[in-house]
Scaffold this motif. Structure first.
Motif, mmCIF file in Angstrom:
data_model
loop_
_atom_site.group_PDB
_atom_site.id
_atom_site.type_symbol
_atom_site.label_atom_id
_atom_site.label_comp_id
_atom_site.label_asym_id
_atom_site.label_seq_id
_atom_site.Cartn_x
_atom_site.Cartn_y
_atom_site.Cartn_z
ATOM 1 N N ILE A 113 0.879 -1.086 0.145
ATOM 2 C CA ILE A 113 -0.093 -0.051 -0.083
ATOM 3 C C ILE A 113 0.887 1.168 0.119
ATOM 4 N N TYR B 26 2.497 1.618 -3.724
ATOM 5 C CA TYR B 26 1.585 1.917 -4.544
ATOM 6 C C TYR B 26 0.915 3.201 -4.321
ATOM 7 N N CYS B 27 0.535 3.402 -3.139
ATOM 8 C CA CYS B 27 -0.338 4.786 -2.909
ATOM 9 C C CYS B 27 0.739 6.025 -2.411
ATOM 10 N N ASP B 28 1.448 5.735 -1.807
ATOM 11 C CA ASP B 28 2.440 7.014 -1.322
ATOM 12 C C ASP B 28 3.614 7.128 -2.481
ATOM 13 N N PHE C 104 -1.154 5.948 -6.637
ATOM 14 C CA PHE C 104 -2.365 5.215 -6.715
ATOM 15 C C PHE C 104 -3.350 5.672 -5.596
ATOM 16 N N ASP C 105 -4.799 5.363 -5.845
ATOM 17 C CA ASP C 105 -5.532 5.553 -4.510
ATOM 18 C C ASP C 105 -5.775 4.346 -3.802
ATOM 19 N N LEU C 106 -6.076 4.360 -2.705
ATOM 20 C CA LEU C 106 -6.465 3.080 -2.097
ATOM 21 C C LEU C 106 -7.907 3.181 -2.019
ATOM 22 N N VAL D 142 -6.097 -1.192 -5.338
ATOM 23 C CA VAL D 142 -5.577 0.234 -5.386
ATOM 24 C C VAL D 142 -5.663 0.253 -7.067
ATOM 25 N N GLN E 170 -8.313 -2.163 -11.828
ATOM 26 C CA GLN E 170 -7.386 -2.035 -10.643
ATOM 27 C C GLN E 170 -6.713 -3.149 -10.206
#
Length: 130
Positions: A19, A22-24, A28-30, A45, A54
């Motif tokens: 997470i 991929y997000c930070d 990407f969005d969680l 994500v 996704q």
């Protein structure tokens, strides 16, 4: 009948590390992070705007999955992350610590550079021409 690929599974060693990457790092969005019991979670994500497929981040279970983690594409680029602003997105990803395996290339089909995720899976950041 209209079909589309909605979700793909990516094997990961740790939900929270994946997470964070991929997000930070990638941006990407969680979409979902639901406890499924027994140490399993449903973690999804997707790129901002959620166009296209996704990814379900699935924690490896057993040696066969652990052996496949990071090499689900058999050493080839497996994922293609399209952009409409290659230079801007490339610079942002480099600034957030994404490891690119090559300098950007400008091909007949568009601008592209290959990067690795935290497990070694290869991705193309690509701005297609046209």
């Amino acid at each position: 009948m209209s079909l589309s690929i909605a979700t793909i599974t990516l094997l990961v060693a740790d939900y929270d590390d994946a997470i964070a990457f991929y997000c930070d790092t990638v941006g990407f969005d969680l979409i979902a992070d639901n406890d499924m019991g027994g140490g399993k979670r449903w973690v999804v994500v997707a790129p901002p705007g959620r166009s296209g497929a996704q990814m379900l981040l699935a924690k490896v279970d057993g040696e066969a999955q652990r052996a496949a983690m990071g090499n689900q594409g058999g050493g080839r680029v497996m994922f293609f992350l399209n952009t409409t602003s290659f230079a801007k997105d490339h610079a942002a990803l480099v600034g957030r610590g994404v490891k690119f395996l090559e300098e950007p290339r400008h091909e007949a089909y568009g601008s592209v550079a290959v990067f690795e995720d935290l497990y070694g899976n290869k991705w193309d950041l690509i701005e297609p021409k046209g």
